[in-house]
Design a protein around this motif. Structure first.
Motif, mmCIF file in Angstrom:
data_model
loop_
_atom_site.group_PDB
_atom_site.id
_atom_site.type_symbol
_atom_site.label_atom_id
_atom_site.label_comp_id
_atom_site.label_asym_id
_atom_site.label_seq_id
_atom_site.Cartn_x
_atom_site.Cartn_y
_atom_site.Cartn_z
ATOM 1 N N LEU A 155 -6.680 -4.492 -2.790
ATOM 2 C CA LEU A 155 -5.871 -3.366 -3.279
ATOM 3 C C LEU A 155 -4.401 -3.857 -2.745
ATOM 4 C CD1 LEU A 155 -7.765 -0.254 -1.905
ATOM 5 C CD2 LEU A 155 -7.726 -1.233 -4.051
ATOM 6 N N THR B 271 -0.130 -2.305 -2.298
ATOM 7 C CA THR B 271 0.932 -1.214 -2.578
ATOM 8 C C THR B 271 2.352 -1.724 -1.917
ATOM 9 O OG1 THR B 271 1.012 1.101 -2.724
ATOM 10 C CG2 THR B 271 0.555 -0.035 -0.291
ATOM 11 N N SER C 193 0.707 4.744 -8.998
ATOM 12 C CA SER C 193 -0.303 3.590 -8.311
ATOM 13 C C SER C 193 0.644 2.607 -8.090
ATOM 14 C CB SER C 193 -1.173 3.105 -9.565
ATOM 15 O OG SER C 193 -1.664 2.010 -9.380
ATOM 16 N N PRO D 289 -3.057 3.231 -3.958
ATOM 17 C CA PRO D 289 -2.921 1.819 -3.822
ATOM 18 C C PRO D 289 -3.270 1.439 -5.483
ATOM 19 C CG PRO D 289 -5.146 2.588 -3.142
ATOM 20 C CD PRO D 289 -4.165 3.714 -3.181
ATOM 21 N N LYS D 290 -2.526 -0.057 -5.549
ATOM 22 C CA LYS D 290 -2.988 -0.439 -6.922
ATOM 23 C C LYS D 290 -4.262 -1.393 -6.806
ATOM 24 C CE LYS D 290 -0.439 -2.822 -10.508
ATOM 25 N NZ LYS D 290 -0.514 -1.607 -11.678
ATOM 26 N N ARG D 291 -4.915 -1.456 -7.891
ATOM 27 C CA ARG D 291 -6.371 -2.445 -7.877
ATOM 28 C C ARG D 291 -5.751 -3.697 -8.307
ATOM 29 N NH1 ARG D 291 -11.804 -0.416 -10.359
ATOM 30 N NH2 ARG D 291 -11.826 1.811 -9.991
ATOM 31 N N ASN E 88 -10.492 -2.796 -0.007
ATOM 32 C CA ASN E 88 -11.146 -1.542 0.029
ATOM 33 C C ASN E 88 -12.436 -1.071 0.905
ATOM 34 O OD1 ASN E 88 -10.919 1.329 -0.870
ATOM 35 N ND2 ASN E 88 -12.579 0.996 -2.311
#
Ligand SMILES: [Zn+2]
Length: 480
Positions: free
Chosen positions: A407, A409, A425, A432-434, A454
């Protein structure tokens, strides 16, 4: 009525005399000044309503006595009940240690406590005359009242909680505003007894450990309903809010967050040394203590940055709060010198056993970046070893994302905060952004870039290994 007014005037006059003489308000915050003030306040305490011991005894109430507690209770004799005074005796030196006070000054501190099964029985002998409405517990000067709960843990918890109130009132003359008063009593009341030894401020490892307590569940329920309290929202809690246990939950959470975070612990504890003034005064004092401490340490963050970190850290904690929360591994270190990507490609290594980690990189607004991740790491040890790659394992999810997923961010720069949309996101620790094995990202705002793997916040300690991510700035032709 006249007599009462005169007495109040006299107390005010005496107190003013003390403030004036000692210049209390201008003095440095220290435990000895706080204690001196406490001693002055105690001199003006009204005398307790005398107890009619024989009437109390006739109502079937037992009297148990130890060094620091006389406990009156209508509950039958049992090990759990009869050991409470001895447990209370352990509380006092632990509180002296926590507040940095000399235990010799509290040798004679003694509380009269009422542990109540049947409230009616306590109506004779003056035992509950001062109690307005007893939901769980109540403290007034050196008297405390506890309604007996079902759970053994929670009985001790309430007794210790009220004991903390009595002690703070005695030592400092003040309890502070609701968030601090209840937060401290909840923090210290949350305890463990192992081999007969009491430990205060323990963080619960599992739901079963503290039966009847449930503070974490209350906060998680609030979080699920989007009722998240910001730090200012904690400071704004009022006495009436404590008709609901949720307010105790939030106050405990903030106190536990500060206690377990090396950046915030000292400021939170030392706030106890000066609790006079309005709730806003006390909140301001806590923040001043915090900034003074951090500003003097490298890398010398400024006040605004310290406040931003505090709010971001709190939000990350509340988002992930659960039993067994791993404070050590989730502590976030910010990078004062985070720089934009200056070479065509840069890379960063993310440890699998930690929470958010600063990459030392600032993403710039409107630029497009390609992320490519690789690596294999251990995510669990039991019942068998689980390995993962940055795209995660779809067998188990945390916050709707497979565990093991990489992840990212960013925390927006100060001047970009107003244009950063909450909940977008990739902005802030709670959204968080994947990244997984790879992603192309054009951010709307500039800010410091963070990564993590994660996983459940209580399950980081069995993770081993890391992920390497390559970050490339793309030119317009490369991504269109
Ligand atoms: Zn309380």
């Amino acid at each position: 009525m006249m007599l009462r007014n005169q007495r109040i005037f006299l107390i005010l006059f005496l107190c003013f005399g003390f403030f004036h003489e000692s210049n209390f308000f201008a003095e440095e915050i220290s435990s000895s000044v706080a204690e001196r003030f406490g001693r002055e306040i105690r001199k003006h305490w009204s005398t307790e309503i005398p107890l009619d011991e024989s009437a109390i005894k006739q109502s079937g109430i037992r009297r148990l006595e130890s060094k620091h507690l006389i406990l009156y209770t209508d509950l039958s004799a049992s090990k759990q009940i009869d050991e409470l005074p001895e447990l209370f005796d352990q509380l006092i030196p632990l509180l002296c240690d926590y507040f940095e006070l000399n235990p010799q000054n509290y040798e004679t501190f003694k509380v009269e406590g009422f542990l109540i099964g049947d409230f009616e029985k306590f109506k004779s002998g003056g035992a509950v005359r001062q109690v307005p409405n007893l939901r769980n517990g109540y403290a007034l000067r050196c008297r405390i009242w506890v309604r007996n709960p079902d759970s053994e843990y929670y009985r001790r918890h309430l007794l210790l909680h009220e004991g903390v109130h009595a002690f703070m009132g005695y030592a400092f003359g003040f309890w502070g505003p609701p968030w601090y008063r209840e937060g401290t009593a909840e923090l210290l009341g949350t305890h463990r007894v192992e081999n007969g030894y009491l430990t205060l401020a323990s963080f619960p490892k599992s739901r079963n450990e503290l039966s009847g307590w449930g503070r974490i569940d209350l906060i998680r329920d609030d979080f699920a309903k989007n009722h998240v309290r910001t730090i200012n929202g904690i400071f704004d809690l009022e006495s009436e809010d404590y008709d609901e246990n949720t307010a105790y939950g939030w106050s405990w959470a903030f106190a536990a967050f500060c206690e377990n975070h090396p950046r915030y612990r000292t400021a939170f504890r030392q706030t106890a040394w000066k609790l006079d003034g309005t709730p806003t005064d006390v909140a301001k004092r806590f923040l001043e203590l915090l900034t003074q401490k951090i500003q003097n340490e490298p890398p010398q963050w400024n006040e605004q940055e310290i406040m931003n970190h505090l709010n971001n850290d709190w939000l990350d904690f509340v988002t992930n709060l659960n039993y067994g929360y791993d404070f050590e591994r989730t502590k976030i270190d910010y990078d004062k010198n985070a720089q934009p990507v200056s070479t065509p490609e840069t890379q960063f290594t993310i440890q699998a056993d930690k929470g958010w980690q600063s990459s030392g990189i600032r993403l710039e607004r409107a630029k497009t970046y390609r992320f490519t991740a690789s690596g294999r790491f251990q995510l669990a040890e039991k019942p068998k070893i689980w390995y993962s790659e940055p795209n995660g394992i779809t067998l188990r999810y945390y916050r709707d994302i497979p565990i093991g997923t990489l992840l990212a961010t960013l925390i927006p720069d100060q001047e970009e905060r107003s244009s950063a949309k909450e909940g977008t996101s990739g902005i802030g620790f709670s959204a968080p952004k994947r990244i997984g094995l790879g992603e192309v990202w054009t951010s709307d705002v500039s800010g410091e870039l963070f990564f993590r793997i994660n996983d459940f916040p209580s399950e980081l300690s069995d993770n081993i290994g890391n992920v390497t991510v390559k970050i490339t700035v793309l030119s317009e032709t490369e991504y269109q």
